[in-house]
Design a protein around this motif. Sequence first.
Motif, mmCIF file in Angstrom:
data_model
loop_
_atom_site.group_PDB
_atom_site.id
_atom_site.type_symbol
_atom_site.label_atom_id
_atom_site.label_comp_id
_atom_site.label_asym_id
_atom_site.label_seq_id
_atom_site.Cartn_x
_atom_site.Cartn_y
_atom_site.Cartn_z
ATOM 1 N N ALA A 184 0.784 -1.291 -0.062
ATOM 2 C CA ALA A 184 -0.151 0.075 0.142
ATOM 3 C C ALA A 184 1.010 1.280 0.031
ATOM 4 O O ALA A 184 2.154 1.294 0.330
ATOM 5 N N ILE A 185 0.306 2.448 -0.502
ATOM 6 C CA ILE A 185 1.260 3.539 -0.322
ATOM 7 C C ILE A 185 0.384 4.534 0.937
ATOM 8 O O ILE A 185 -0.984 4.661 0.550
ATOM 9 N N GLY A 204 -2.352 -2.609 -3.131
ATOM 10 C CA GLY A 204 -2.684 -1.407 -4.250
ATOM 11 C C GLY A 204 -3.434 -0.284 -3.674
ATOM 12 O O GLY A 204 -3.783 0.678 -4.164
ATOM 13 N N SER A 205 -3.647 -0.362 -2.282
ATOM 14 C CA SER A 205 -4.579 0.660 -1.676
ATOM 15 C C SER A 205 -3.757 1.963 -1.602
ATOM 16 O O SER A 205 -2.683 1.689 -1.193
ATOM 17 N N ILE A 206 -4.254 3.177 -1.858
ATOM 18 C CA ILE A 206 -3.674 4.486 -1.564
ATOM 19 C C ILE A 206 -4.382 5.156 -0.583
ATOM 20 O O ILE A 206 -5.509 5.593 -1.084
ATOM 21 N N ILE A 207 -3.670 5.580 0.589
ATOM 22 C CA ILE A 207 -4.397 6.208 1.632
ATOM 23 C C ILE A 207 -3.489 7.371 1.914
ATOM 24 O O ILE A 207 -2.457 7.405 2.135
ATOM 25 N N THR A 219 -9.921 -2.459 3.321
ATOM 26 C CA THR A 219 -9.960 -1.614 2.248
ATOM 27 C C THR A 219 -9.638 -2.517 1.113
ATOM 28 O O THR A 219 -8.869 -3.346 1.101
ATOM 29 N N LYS A 220 -10.404 -2.676 0.008
ATOM 30 C CA LYS A 220 -10.119 -3.591 -0.962
ATOM 31 C C LYS A 220 -9.111 -3.269 -1.925
ATOM 32 O O LYS A 220 -8.595 -2.021 -1.977
ATOM 33 N N MET A 221 -8.565 -4.045 -3.064
ATOM 34 C CA MET A 221 -7.650 -3.752 -3.770
ATOM 35 C C MET A 221 -7.608 -2.691 -4.645
ATOM 36 O O MET A 221 -8.870 -2.242 -4.891
ATOM 37 N N ALA A 222 -6.637 -1.728 -4.529
ATOM 38 C CA ALA A 222 -6.705 -0.419 -5.169
ATOM 39 C C ALA A 222 -7.360 0.476 -4.874
ATOM 40 O O ALA A 222 -7.854 1.903 -5.619
ATOM 41 N N ALA A 223 -8.045 0.522 -3.658
ATOM 42 C CA ALA A 223 -9.087 1.534 -3.106
ATOM 43 C C ALA A 223 -8.079 2.891 -3.119
ATOM 44 O O ALA A 223 -7.044 2.945 -2.704
#
Length: 396
Positions: A184-185, A204-207, A219-223
């Motif tokens: 994640a980022i 893939g989550s970006i927060i 949080t789902k993938m690429a959220a």
Amino acid sequence: MGLILFDDNRETLKPLTFTRPVAELRVGILTIREKWERMLNMPASHHTAPYLSTKYPANFESLNILVNGSILPTQELCDYILQTLPSNTLLVKGDTPIVLKTTQATAKAFLAGEKKVPTVLESDLEFIEIEYPWDLFGKNGAAIEADFDLLTKGRTSQPLSASNRVIGDTNRIFLEEGAWVECAILNTEGGSIYIGKNATVMEGSIIRGSFALCESATTKMAAKIYGPTTIGPHSKVGGEVNNSVILGYSNKGHDGFLGNSVLGEWCNLGADTNNSNLKNNYGEVRVWNYERQSFSRTGLQFCGLIMGDHSKSGINTMFNTGTVIGVSSNLFGGDFPRKFVPSFSWGSSKGFEIYQFKKAMETAERVMQRRNKELDEIELAILKHVFEETNVNRKY
């Protein structure tokens, strides 16, 4: 000593307070009740609407601290209550009652509407008050930061995997036991990031902080999450979310935008559900006010969706700016429904009908069973009361 949180702003906080006391609202990481319990180091009970009191009873002691349940505690305020505030003195700020420390008899009389107390003292202390549903997302950033410091003081975070990329101060990231965060980022330049017990941040989550992912939430993938945002316990979120609060046990599991919004518990947004949070003319947003039974000004340019407990949307549903959905409503269709949808409504922009109570409860029971929760007689009685109380709004 008994700590009793009494409802204030109850009418203006509907539809969220149809099914809970004011202090059970979540803002920041914790509910308002949980904040007071931690900071005063004592269990709390509620003085709320009669139909909620079976589930949320008031527990009186010989000496009681009555606290306005719409006010968020600060250390300064709590220290004042415990160390300085005299007995039988009501602390106020303007017209807002804050706290009363008193005997059981006086406490019951005060809560019954006898507002006369021996002494009234004006406070100069600063605090956050939750008056309207949009205050939950509007004041969420400050609440997350306060809760982050409260929950993490003197503790060490679980290690963050090297598969993640951090932008900003890693000390403003805290992982509770069992939290899983990979690839994640995480950006803390705008605020802290809190990942609760057994919560999951999929790859893939970006927060961007401030952000709170509460216990067993995902949080789902690429959220893509923009703070300040809170995802309550046992909720699942995907797609794009900006400055929103999900109280708990609700899903926005697919692509679609949710911005400047509040979702209650047991809600579900179907795939590609989107809401507008800004009018095309950039004007002030008006929303439904249950107290006035009309649309009222918010003073906000950005305001999205307010959705009560147990409500659902089908795939490709679109919500206009400042839409208010009541409790246990089911919406679908590819066009904008009306901006105020009463509780227990079933339909779309083409029209609504009453969502019959028995059918609505069958759905609620199935939804809750998936999380190993029971729709018991107490909960049924609360929802039955809401169904009957909101009949005045269902004019189909």
